[in-house]
Design a protein around this motif. Structure first.
Motif, short mmCIF file in Angstrom:
data_model
loop_
_atom_site.label_atom_id
_atom_site.label_comp_id
_atom_site.label_asym_id
_atom_site.label_seq_id
_atom_site.Cartn_x
_atom_site.Cartn_y
_atom_site.Cartn_z
N ASN A 315 0.83 -1.21 0.00
CA ASN A 315 0.00 0.00 0.00
C ASN A 315 0.86 1.25 0.00
OD1 ASN A 315 -2.56 1.35 0.12
ND2 ASN A 315 -2.18 1.73 2.30
N VAL A 316 2.01 1.20 0.68
CA VAL A 316 2.94 2.33 0.62
C VAL A 316 3.41 2.56 -0.81
CG1 VAL A 316 5.24 3.11 1.30
CG2 VAL A 316 3.69 2.18 3.02
N LYS A 317 3.69 1.46 -1.53
CA LYS A 317 4.11 1.60 -2.92
C LYS A 317 2.99 2.20 -3.77
CE LYS A 317 7.26 -2.36 -2.70
NZ LYS A 317 7.57 -3.71 -3.23
N VAL A 318 1.74 1.78 -3.51
CA VAL A 318 0.61 2.34 -4.25
C VAL A 318 0.50 3.84 -3.99
CG1 VAL A 318 -1.91 2.34 -4.43
CG2 VAL A 318 -0.66 0.18 -4.37
N GLN A 319 0.63 4.22 -2.72
CA GLN A 319 0.52 5.64 -2.38
C GLN A 319 1.71 6.43 -2.93
OE1 GLN A 319 -2.21 6.82 -1.16
NE2 GLN A 319 -3.08 4.77 -0.79
N GLU A 320 2.89 5.83 -2.98
CA GLU A 320 4.05 6.50 -3.58
C GLU A 320 3.83 6.71 -5.08
OE1 GLU A 320 7.25 3.96 -2.57
OE2 GLU A 320 7.66 4.93 -0.63
N ALA A 321 3.26 5.70 -5.74
CA ALA A 321 2.96 5.85 -7.16
C ALA A 321 1.92 6.94 -7.38
CB ALA A 321 2.46 4.52 -7.73
N ALA A 322 0.92 7.02 -6.50
CA ALA A 322 -0.09 8.08 -6.62
C ALA A 322 0.53 9.45 -6.43
CB ALA A 322 -1.20 7.84 -5.61
N VAL A 323 1.46 9.55 -5.47
CA VAL A 323 2.15 10.82 -5.27
C VAL A 323 2.97 11.18 -6.50
CG1 VAL A 323 3.96 11.97 -3.94
CG2 VAL A 323 2.17 10.68 -2.76
N GLY A 324 3.61 10.18 -7.12
CA GLY A 324 4.39 10.45 -8.32
C GLY A 324 3.53 10.96 -9.45
N VAL A 325 2.35 10.35 -9.66
CA VAL A 325 1.44 10.81 -10.72
C VAL A 325 0.96 12.22 -10.43
CG1 VAL A 325 -0.80 10.40 -11.82
CG2 VAL A 325 0.73 8.48 -11.35
N SER A 326 0.58 12.47 -9.17
CA SER A 326 0.10 13.81 -8.81
C SER A 326 1.21 14.85 -8.92
CB SER A 326 -0.46 13.79 -7.38
OG SER A 326 -1.54 12.89 -7.26
N GLN A 327 2.45 14.45 -8.55
CA GLN A 327 3.57 15.38 -8.65
C GLN A 327 3.84 15.76 -10.10
OE1 GLN A 327 5.36 16.57 -5.96
NE2 GLN A 327 6.48 17.92 -7.35
N LYS A 328 3.79 14.78 -10.99
CA LYS A 328 4.03 15.07 -12.42
C LYS A 328 2.92 15.95 -13.00
CE LYS A 328 5.15 12.81 -16.78
NZ LYS A 328 4.31 13.70 -17.57
N LEU A 329 1.66 15.65 -12.60
CA LEU A 329 0.55 16.45 -13.09
C LEU A 329 0.67 17.90 -12.61
CD1 LEU A 329 -2.18 16.63 -14.57
CD2 LEU A 329 -3.28 15.95 -12.42
N TYR A 330 1.06 18.05 -11.34
CA TYR A 330 1.20 19.41 -10.80
C TYR A 330 2.32 20.16 -11.51
CZ TYR A 330 2.71 23.04 -7.56
OH TYR A 330 3.11 24.24 -7.03
N GLU A 331 3.44 19.51 -11.74
CA GLU A 331 4.56 20.20 -12.41
C GLU A 331 4.21 20.55 -13.85
OE1 GLU A 331 7.81 17.57 -11.98
OE2 GLU A 331 8.16 18.02 -9.85
N ASP A 332 3.51 19.64 -14.55
CA ASP A 332 3.10 19.94 -15.94
C ASP A 332 2.14 21.11 -15.97
OD1 ASP A 332 4.69 17.90 -16.78
OD2 ASP A 332 3.06 16.43 -16.99
N ASN A 333 1.18 21.11 -15.07
CA ASN A 333 0.21 22.21 -15.04
C ASN A 333 0.89 23.53 -14.68
OD1 ASN A 333 -1.68 20.32 -15.64
ND2 ASN A 333 -2.75 20.37 -13.66
N LYS A 334 1.88 23.47 -13.81
CA LYS A 334 2.58 24.69 -13.41
C LYS A 334 3.36 25.29 -14.59
CE LYS A 334 5.60 26.41 -9.75
NZ LYS A 334 6.44 26.03 -8.59
N LYS A 335 3.95 24.39 -15.41
CA LYS A 335 4.68 24.89 -16.59
C LYS A 335 3.72 25.52 -17.59
CE LYS A 335 8.47 21.55 -16.27
NZ LYS A 335 9.13 20.40 -16.93
N GLN A 336 2.56 24.89 -17.77
CA GLN A 336 1.59 25.45 -18.71
C GLN A 336 1.02 26.77 -18.20
OE1 GLN A 336 -1.35 22.70 -20.14
NE2 GLN A 336 0.09 20.95 -20.13
N LEU A 337 0.92 26.89 -16.88
CA LEU A 337 0.46 28.17 -16.33
C LEU A 337 1.48 29.26 -16.60
CD1 LEU A 337 -1.52 29.82 -14.60
CD2 LEU A 337 -0.26 29.05 -12.57
#
Length: 687
Positions: A315-337
Motif C-alpha cells: 500500500n505504501v508503494k501504491v501511495q508513492e505511485a499516486a504521489v508520483g502521478v500527482s507530482q508530475k501532473l502538478y509540475e506539468d500544469n505549473k509549466k503550462q500556467l
C-alpha cells in the motif's frame, strides 16, 4: 487355634500388600481401555452424517490427531517422582528446573542482512514458535498439570489454577505413599505415692517413686487404591524404678501391632480413592490440548500479521505511485500556467490532489511501521535487543492468488473440524471428569462402615532380682523375748524359742532386649481384635449438596459441549463463506483495477490533446489509487481467509508442518530461509 489365627492375620496382611496394588493397577488399565474404547466408538459415531443427540457420542477424535493428545514428546515428565536409588536423599531434594530463556533465538541473527530482517512467512512462523511469549507462558501449563498428577498419585488433592477451587466429597483418607515414623525419647520423673505399703516405695515421710523411661517407637503406614489401610507399629519402652515389688528392673516391654482396615460402603472401591488420579490424567491431556490451541492461535495471528505487513508495504508503494502521478501532473500544469496555456484553477486542483496523496502516503507509512512492531512482538522475546530494536522487516513471501480455493461441503467440513479442533477434545475431557465426580459423590452419600483386623504381640524382660534362703542358717534376734507376760517360756513347735532371721542370698539374672523380642516374635502374649466401625451422619446434608453439585456440573458440561460444537459449526461456516467471497472479491477487484488503469490512460491522452481537464485526470487518478488499494486489500483478505479457514478446520499444524512436540521444547526442525533466495513453499492453507 491361636497359632492358626496368627498365621491367618499374617497371610491377610501379605495378601493386602501384594494384591491391592496389583488389583489397583489392573483396574487402572481397565479404566484406560474403557476410555480408549469409548474414544473409538465416539470417533465412529462422529463420522455419521446425522450426529447423535448425546454429546459424548459426538466426540470423534482419535488420539493421533495433531491437536489432541500430544504428550508423546521427549523431555521432562513431572508426573514421575525422583528415584530413591542410588541416591536415598533424592526424594527430599527440590526439582532442578532450568531458568526460562528470555533472549531472542539465534535464528533472528541469521535472517538479518544489511541491517534489515529478511523474513519469509515460514521463518516468521518458526520464530514465533521459538520466541512468542504467549507460547512460552502456555508451555508451562502441561508441566504444571503433571506435577498435580504426581500429587494425586500420593493421595493428595490436585490444585487447579483457579483461586476458587471446588472440592466435592471427601478426599482419600489414606496416603498412597508409604510413611515411616520414628520417635525417640527419654524421661525422668519422681512421683509422690499416697499408699507406700501397696506401692513398695518405703515408709518415709512422703514416699516417692523414682522412674526413668526411654523409648524407641517405629511406625509404618500404607494406603492402597482400594481404600485399604495398613498400619504397623513397633514400640520398645525401657523403664527403671526404685520400687521393690517389680519383677524386672529395668524392664523392656516391646509391643508390635498390625492393623488392617477396609471401607465397606463410603470409600469402597477404586473410583472413590483414585478419582483425582483419573481426573489429573485427563487434566494433563487438557493442558496439552490447551498448549496446542495456543500454538494454533499464535501461528494464525503471526500469519495474519505477516500478511498485514505485506499489504501495508504494498500500500505504501501504491501511495508513492499516486504521489508520483500527482507530482508530475502538478509540475506539468505549473509549466503550462507559466506559458499562459492553463488557468490557475487547474494548477490549484493538481496541487490539492498532490497534498492529499502525500497525506495518504504518510498514513500508509505510519501504518507500516506500526505493523512491523506488531509482527516483531509475535516473533521476538526481547523487543529492545540491539539486533531487533527498530529494525525494518522485509517480507519475502509475496501475496499470491491461489488458483483453487477449498470446496468442501459444510457437513463434511464440520465433521473434520470436530475431529481436529482441540476445543472439542477439551470439552470431552472436562465432561469425563464431571462424570467421575458424579460417581465419586454418589459413593460419598453412603454411611461410613469400616472393617478392621488387628494383631498385637507383647514382650517383657529385663534384670530380674532373685532372693534364696540358706537352709539352717539364721541370725539371732536378741531383741526378741524368751518368755511371755505370764513368765512362761515361749515355745515354737514344742521347742524352746529361738528367735532370729533366716540367712538369704540375692542374685540378678541379666535380661534385655533380646529376651523381650523373643516374647514378641514367639507370640507369647498375643492379642487379636476384629470389628467394624459405623459412622452414620444424620440427615447427610453435606454429602447431598456435593452430589447435587456434581450432577449439576455434569449437566452444565453437557450444555457447554453442545455450545462448543455449535461454535465450531459457526466458525467453519463463516470461514467457508469468507473464503468464497474473498476469492470472488479478488477477481472483481483485479478487474476494477485494470479498468481504472485503462480509464486513467485514456483520460491522460485526452488531456494531452486538450479535450479533457486537469480535474478529470485527478478524478481518474483517485479512482486508480482506490482500485489498486482495494485489489491489494482483497488479496490480503484472501490470504488471511485461508489462514482463518485452516484454524477453523483444525488444520493449522499439519498445513504448516508443525509438531507440537517441537513447539513444547521451543525448537523447530526447519532451516531458516537464506535471505535473497525464493521461498520454496510460501503457500499457507489448503489450496
Amino acid at each position: 487355634m491361636i497359632g492358626r489365627l496368627q498365621v491367618a492375620v499374617v497371610l491377610l496382611t501379605a495378601a493386602s500388600l501384594i494384591v491391592s496394588p496389583a488389583y489397583a493397577a489392573a483396574q487402572a488399565g481397565q479404566e484406560q481401555n474403557q476410555t480408549q474404547n469409548q474414544a473409538q466408538s465416539q470417533g465412529q459415531a462422529s463420522s455419521r452424517t446425522q450426529p447423535p443427540s448425546q454429546p459424548e457420542a459426538q466426540t470423534g477424535a482419535p488420539a493421533t490427531e495433531p491437536a489432541r493428545d500430544l504428550r508423546s514428546v521427549e523431555g521432562p515428565d513431572y508426573s514421575k517422582p525422583k528415584a530413591a536409588l542410588p541416591n536415598l536423599f533424592a526424594p527430599y531434594t527440590p526439582e532442578n528446573i532450568p531458568e526460562p530463556m528470555l533472549t531472542n533465538s539465534s535464528r533472528i541473527d541469521q535472517l538479518i542482512q544489511d541491517g534489515k530482517l529478511m523474513l519469509s512467512l515460514d521463518d516468521a512462523i518458526s520464530l514465533a514458535l521459538e520466541n512468542n511469549l504467549n507460547i512460552n507462558v502456555t508451555r508451562f501449563t502441561p508441566w504444571i498439570a503433571e506435577t498435580q498428577l504426581l500429587k494425586a498419585k500420593a493421595g493428595g488433592i490436585p490444585q487447579t489454577g483457579s483461586s476458587q477451587q471446588v472440592v466435592l466429597g471427601s478426599s482419600p483418607v489414606v496416603s498412597f505413599d508409604p510413611v515411616f515414623t520414628m520417635n525417640l525419647g527419654w524421661s525422668h520423673g519422681i512421683f509422690p505415692v499416697n499408699n507406700p505399703f501397696t506401692s513398695g516405695a518405703g515408709t518415709t515421710a512422703i514416699p516417692a517413686v523414682d522412674q526413668n523411661t526411654a523409648f524407641v517407637d517405629l511406625g509404618y503406614t500404607q494406603g492402597f487404591h482400594t481404600g485399604t489401610s495398613l498400619q504397623v507399629t513397633f514400640d520398645t519402652p525401657r523403664t527403671s524404678t526404685n520400687l521393690s515389688d517389680v519383677v524386672f528392673n529395668p524392664a523392656l516391654s516391646p509391643i508390635m501391632s498390625v492393623t488392617l482396615s477396609q471401607p465397606l460402603l463410603n470409600g469402597f472401591g477404586l473410583l472413590p480413592n483414585t478419582r483425582y488420579i483419573l481426573e489429573a490424567r485427563n487434566s494433563i491431556k487438557v493442558a496439552n490440548s490447551v498448549f496446542a490451541q495456543q500454538v494454533i492461535a499464535t501461528v494464525t495471528q503471526t500469519s495474519n500479521d505477516y500478511w498485514e505487513l505485506v499489504y501495508d508495504r504494498e500500500n505504501v508503494k501504491v501511495q508513492e505511485a499516486a504521489v508520483g502521478v500527482s507530482q508530475k501532473l502538478y509540475e506539468d500544469n505549473k509549466k503550462q500556467l507559466e506559458i499562459g496555456t492553463m488557468a490557475p484553477l487547474d494548477v490549484l486542483t493538481a496541487e490539492s490532489q498532490l497534498a492529499t496523496d502525500q497525506q495518504n502516503l504518510i498514513v500508509a507509512q505510519t501504518t507500516k511501521l506500526q505493523q512491523e512492531t506488531v509482527l516483531l512482538n509475535d516473533i521476538a522475546k526481547n523487543l529492545l535487543a540491539k539486533d531487533v530494536a527498530g529494525i525494518e522487516i522485509i517480507p519475502t513471501t509475496p501475496i499470491s492468488t491461489p488458483d483453487l480455493v477449498e470446496n468442501i461441503a459444510l457437513q463434511d467440513a464440520v465433521q473434520e473440524a470436530w475431529r481436529k479442533r482441540p476445543e472439542l477434545y477439551q470439552a470431552d475431557l472436562n465432561l469425563k471428569n464431571a462424570g467421575i465426580e458424579v460417581k465419586a459423590t454418589n459413593n460419598g452419600l453412603l454411611p461410613s462402615l469400616n472393617a478392621y483386623v488387628e494383631y498385637q504381640s507383647q514382650g517383657l524382660n529385663g534384670d530380674k532380682i532373685n532372693t534364696t534362703n540358706v537352709p539352717g542358717d539364721f541370725v539371732a534376734d536378741t531383741a526378741s523375748p524368751l518368755v511371755d507376760a505370764n513368765g512362761n517360756e515361749i515355745l515354737f513347735g514344742g521347742n524352746p524359742a529361738f528367735a532370729g532371721f533366716p540367712v538369704s542370698t540375692t542374685s540378678i539374672n541379666k535380661g534385655g532386649l533380646g529376651g523381650s523380642l523373643a516374647n514378641v516374635f514367639h507370640n507369647d502374649f498375643p492379642v487379636y481384635s476384629v470389628g467394624v466401625n459405623l459412622t452414620l451422619p444424620i440427615r447427610n446434608r453435606s454429602a447431598q449438596a456435593d452430589s447435587a453439585r456434581a450432577h449439576l456440573d455434569e449437566r452444565q458440561q453437557r450444555v457447554q459441549y453442545r455450545q462448543t460444537e455449535n461454535t465450531i459449526v459457526l466458525n467453519v461456516r463463516n470461514a467457508l463463506i469468507a473464503l468464497q467471497q474473498d476469492r470472488a472479491q479478488v477477481a472483481a477487484a483485479d478487474k476494477a483495477r485494470t479498468l481504472a488503469q485503462q480509464t486513467l490512460d485514456a483520460e491522460q491522452k485526452k488531456y494531452q490533446l486538450g479535450s479533457s481537464t486537469s480535474y478529470n485526470v485527478v478524478l481518474r487518478s483517485r479512482d486508480l489509487t482506490a482500485a489498486q488499494g482495494t485489489a491489494l486489500r482483497a488479496q490480503a483478505n484472501l490470504e488471511e481467509a485461508l489462514v482463518n479457514f485452516n484454524q477453523a478446520m483444525g488444520r493449522t499444524l499439519e498445513v504448516n508442518r508443525i509438531t507440537v512436540a517441537d513447539a513444547l521444547r521451543g525448537v523447530t526442525g526447519r532451516n531458516p530461509l537464506i535471505p535473497g533466495t525464493p521461498d520454496a513453499d510460501a503457500g499457507v492453507g489448503a489450496k
